[in-house]
Design a protein around this motif. Structure first.
Motif, PDB file in Angstrom:
ATOM      1  N   SER A  20       0.835  -1.197   0.000  1.00 43.09           N
ATOM      2  CA  SER A  20       0.000   0.000   0.000  1.00 43.09           C
ATOM      3  C   SER A  20       0.864   1.238   0.000  1.00 43.09           C
ATOM      4  CB  SER A  20      -0.897   0.012   1.232  1.00 43.09           C
ATOM      5  OG  SER A  20      -1.856  -1.015   1.136  1.00 43.09           O
ATOM      6  N   VAL A  21       0.397   2.246  -0.680  1.00 42.62           N
ATOM      7  CA  VAL A  21       1.131   3.497  -0.692  1.00 42.62           C
ATOM      8  C   VAL A  21       0.547   4.442   0.318  1.00 42.62           C
ATOM      9  CG1 VAL A  21       1.842   3.269  -3.082  1.00 42.62           C
ATOM     10  CG2 VAL A  21      -0.299   4.424  -2.573  1.00 42.62           C
ATOM     11  N   LYS A  22       1.338   5.372   0.770  1.00 36.43           N
ATOM     12  CA  LYS A  22       0.979   6.271   1.851  1.00 36.43           C
ATOM     13  C   LYS A  22       1.159   7.708   1.397  1.00 36.43           C
ATOM     14  CE  LYS A  22       0.567   8.483   5.447  1.00 36.43           C
ATOM     15  NZ  LYS A  22       0.499   9.563   4.500  1.00 36.43           N
ATOM     16  N   ARG A  23       0.125   8.523   1.556  1.00 38.85           N
ATOM     17  CA  ARG A  23       0.203   9.923   1.210  1.00 38.85           C
ATOM     18  C   ARG A  23       0.588  10.737   2.422  1.00 38.85           C
ATOM     19  NH1 ARG A  23       0.938   8.493  -3.526  1.00 38.85           N
ATOM     20  NH2 ARG A  23      -0.842   7.733  -4.674  1.00 38.85           N
ATOM     21  N   THR A  24       1.496  11.693   2.231  1.00 42.86           N
ATOM     22  CA  THR A  24       1.957  12.459   3.380  1.00 42.86           C
ATOM     23  C   THR A  24       1.756  13.953   3.253  1.00 42.86           C
ATOM     24  OG1 THR A  24       4.149  12.537   2.416  1.00 42.86           O
ATOM     25  CG2 THR A  24       3.707  10.772   3.967  1.00 42.86           C
ATOM     26  N   LYS A  25       1.456  14.471   2.070  1.00 43.04           N
ATOM     27  CA  LYS A  25       1.278  15.908   1.953  1.00 43.04           C
ATOM     28  C   LYS A  25      -0.055  16.307   2.560  1.00 43.04           C
ATOM     29  CE  LYS A  25       2.934  18.274  -1.349  1.00 43.04           C
ATOM     30  NZ  LYS A  25       3.248  18.899  -2.629  1.00 43.04           N
ATOM     31  N   TRP A  91       6.011   5.074   2.628  1.00 44.08           N
ATOM     32  CA  TRP A  91       5.689   6.464   2.993  1.00 44.08           C
ATOM     33  C   TRP A  91       6.049   7.354   1.820  1.00 44.08           C
ATOM     34  CZ3 TRP A  91       3.455   7.123   7.793  1.00 44.08           C
ATOM     35  CH2 TRP A  91       3.152   8.445   8.147  1.00 44.08           C
ATOM     36  N   ASP A  92       5.112   7.482   0.882  1.00 41.10           N
ATOM     37  CA  ASP A  92       5.391   8.198  -0.365  1.00 41.10           C
ATOM     38  C   ASP A  92       4.803   9.591  -0.339  1.00 41.10           C
ATOM     39  OD1 ASP A  92       2.697   7.677  -0.570  1.00 41.10           O
ATOM     40  OD2 ASP A  92       2.779   7.108  -2.668  1.00 41.10           O
ATOM     41  N   GLY A  93       5.030  10.347  -1.406  1.00 41.54           N
ATOM     42  CA  GLY A  93       4.401  11.644  -1.586  1.00 41.54           C
ATOM     43  C   GLY A  93       5.099  12.825  -0.944  1.00 41.54           C
ATOM     44  N   VAL A  94       6.255  12.625  -0.333  1.00 41.67           N
ATOM     45  CA  VAL A  94       6.983  13.747   0.279  1.00 41.67           C
ATOM     46  C   VAL A  94       7.610  14.593  -0.827  1.00 41.67           C
ATOM     47  CG1 VAL A  94       8.974  14.362   1.705  1.00 41.67           C
ATOM     48  CG2 VAL A  94       7.412  12.572   2.457  1.00 41.67           C
ATOM     49  N   ARG A  95       7.294  15.884  -0.831  1.00 43.28           N
ATOM     50  CA  ARG A  95       7.791  16.781  -1.870  1.00 43.28           C
ATOM     51  C   ARG A  95       8.408  18.039  -1.254  1.00 43.28           C
ATOM     52  NH1 ARG A  95       7.245  12.610  -3.752  1.00 43.28           N
ATOM     53  NH2 ARG A  95       6.172  11.983  -5.673  1.00 43.28           N
ATOM     54  N   ASN A  96       9.191  17.837  -0.263  1.00 46.46           N
ATOM     55  CA  ASN A  96       9.928  18.914   0.400  1.00 46.46           C
ATOM     56  C   ASN A  96      11.348  18.412   0.596  1.00 46.46           C
ATOM     57  OD1 ASN A  96      11.007  19.670   3.293  1.00 46.46           O
ATOM     58  ND2 ASN A  96       9.852  21.442   2.571  1.00 46.46           N
ATOM     59  N   TYR A 135      14.368   4.643  -0.774  1.00 50.61           N
ATOM     60  CA  TYR A 135      14.471   4.221  -2.170  1.00 50.61           C
ATOM     61  C   TYR A 135      13.539   5.112  -2.984  1.00 50.61           C
ATOM     62  CZ  TYR A 135      10.210   1.457  -1.143  1.00 50.61           C
ATOM     63  OH  TYR A 135       8.949   1.042  -0.755  1.00 50.61           O
ATOM     64  N   PRO A 136      13.714   5.167  -4.310  1.00 54.93           N
ATOM     65  CA  PRO A 136      12.953   6.137  -5.103  1.00 54.93           C
ATOM     66  C   PRO A 136      11.442   5.977  -4.945  1.00 54.93           C
ATOM     67  CG  PRO A 136      14.793   5.315  -6.373  1.00 54.93           C
ATOM     68  CD  PRO A 136      14.737   4.473  -5.123  1.00 54.93           C
ATOM     69  N   ASP A 137      10.784   7.106  -4.795  1.00 58.51           N
ATOM     70  CA  ASP A 137       9.330   7.164  -4.674  1.00 58.51           C
ATOM     71  C   ASP A 137       8.734   7.035  -6.074  1.00 58.51           C
ATOM     72  OD1 ASP A 137       6.672   7.938  -4.447  1.00 58.51           O
ATOM     73  OD2 ASP A 137       7.085   9.674  -3.176  1.00 58.51           O
ATOM     74  N   HIS A 138       8.015   5.943  -6.316  1.00 54.85           N
ATOM     75  CA  HIS A 138       7.468   5.680  -7.649  1.00 54.85           C
ATOM     76  C   HIS A 138       6.435   6.711  -8.084  1.00 54.85           C
ATOM     77  CE1 HIS A 138       5.101   3.537  -4.575  1.00 54.85           C
ATOM     78  NE2 HIS A 138       4.073   3.962  -5.266  1.00 54.85           N
ATOM     79  N   GLU A 154      13.833   8.984 -13.947  1.00 54.48           N
ATOM     80  CA  GLU A 154      14.044   7.677 -13.325  1.00 54.48           C
ATOM     81  C   GLU A 154      15.521   7.377 -13.109  1.00 54.48           C
ATOM     82  OE1 GLU A 154      11.709   4.311 -14.272  1.00 54.48           O
ATOM     83  OE2 GLU A 154      10.093   5.492 -15.152  1.00 54.48           O
ATOM     84  N   ASP A 155      16.394   7.900 -13.972  1.00 55.54           N
ATOM     85  CA  ASP A 155      17.823   7.651 -13.784  1.00 55.54           C
ATOM     86  C   ASP A 155      18.452   8.648 -12.820  1.00 55.54           C
ATOM     87  OD1 ASP A 155      17.646   9.869 -15.381  1.00 55.54           O
ATOM     88  OD2 ASP A 155      19.081   9.188 -16.901  1.00 55.54           O
ATOM     89  N   SER A 156      17.661   9.622 -12.368  1.00 55.07           N
ATOM     90  CA  SER A 156      18.137  10.593 -11.387  1.00 55.07           C
ATOM     91  C   SER A 156      16.948  11.105 -10.571  1.00 55.07           C
ATOM     92  CB  SER A 156      18.843  11.756 -12.089  1.00 55.07           C
ATOM     93  OG  SER A 156      19.357  12.675 -11.144  1.00 55.07           O
ATOM     94  N   PRO A 157      16.365  10.236  -9.739  1.00 52.86           N
ATOM     95  CA  PRO A 157      15.143  10.614  -9.006  1.00 52.86           C
ATOM     96  C   PRO A 157      15.400  11.701  -7.976  1.00 52.86           C
ATOM     97  CG  PRO A 157      15.996   8.503  -8.219  1.00 52.86           C
ATOM     98  CD  PRO A 157      16.810   8.865  -9.428  1.00 52.86           C
TER      99      PRO A 157
END
Length: 226
Positions: A20-25, A91-96, A135-138, A154-157
């Motif tokens: 499961s993916v997790k939204r954090t914003k 724990w995905d969705g972090v954009r800070n 690891y990279p956030d898909h 993808e080669d530089s997340p």
């Protein structure tokens, strides 16, 4: 609580098929994180405490009440985490950038408070631990995802996530209001929460804690609310 819906088919991260993916914003609220987090790259002094062989402590914010972000419900509570297979979610969705740097500093078995934000009563609801390091956030690569970032490759997340596992529900909910009372008192007395990031860096969805802060908050479980 119902299990959170899977956000996107095939959205699992590496080695976690179906995870499961997790939204954090979170959107702006009176207590915590802003919907638009500061996106300026930086490495803060907090990271100096994140030694390679030392256990670190964290506070991670999530929204326990339904809210649509570009048509996707970002709700995810401590009960939702508990309901996951193996009680693990990414724990995905972090954009800070600062919050991302904290994610990258996390080590296996680090402990984190699960903080309910952007809700009627914000506060610390439970305990988790880190079970997979950054690891990279898909979601940054998925065009129909609320957290798609066309500038990330993808080669530089640019963005990363960790996997967290449910440990337990707090013995009692530790509200933001209670923590703020201690923070204000400790600013005057020099107590453990005098510099707590929840009040000094309010908009961050991922925050570092000192062991002193972590231990003090845990001790509140056995006390009557102030």
């Amino acid at each position: 609580m119902p299990r959170p819906q899977k956000r996107l088919a095939g959205a699992a991260g590496p080695d976690k098929k179906g995870l499961s993916v997790k939204r954090t914003k979170t959107k702006n609220s009176d207590e915590t994180s802003g919907h638009k987090e500061n996106s300026s790259p930086q490495v803060t002094p907090d990271l100096k405490n994140c030694g390679q062989n030392l256990k670190n402590y964290w506070l991670m914010k999530s929204e326990p009440e339904s809210r649509l972000e570009k048509g996707v419900d970002v709700k995810f509570s401590i009960e939702d985490l508990k309901a996951q297979p193996e009680q693990i979610a990414c724990w995905d969705g972090v954009r800070n950038y600062q919050a991302r740097n904290f994610l990258k500093a996390m080590k296996l078995d680090d402990e984190a408070f699960f903080y309910h934000s952007n809700c009627k009563e914000p506060g610390i609801a439970g305990l988790t631990k880190i079970v997979k390091e950054a690891y990279p956030d898909h979601t940054q690569f998925q065009k129909n995802n609320p957290y798609y970032d066309p500038s990330s490759k993808e080669d530089s997340p640019k963005w990363f996530m960790v996997d967290v596992q449910f440990v337990r529900i707090m013995k009692r909910f530790i509200s933001l209001a209670e923590l703020k009372t201690y923070h204000q008192a400790h600013k005057a007395s020099g107590g453990p929460l005098k510099n707590m990031a929840l009040f000094t860096r309010q908009r961050l969805s991922v925050q570092s804690l000192t062991q002193e802060e972590f231990d003090f908050i845990l001790s509140l479980e056995d006390k009557e609310p102030s």
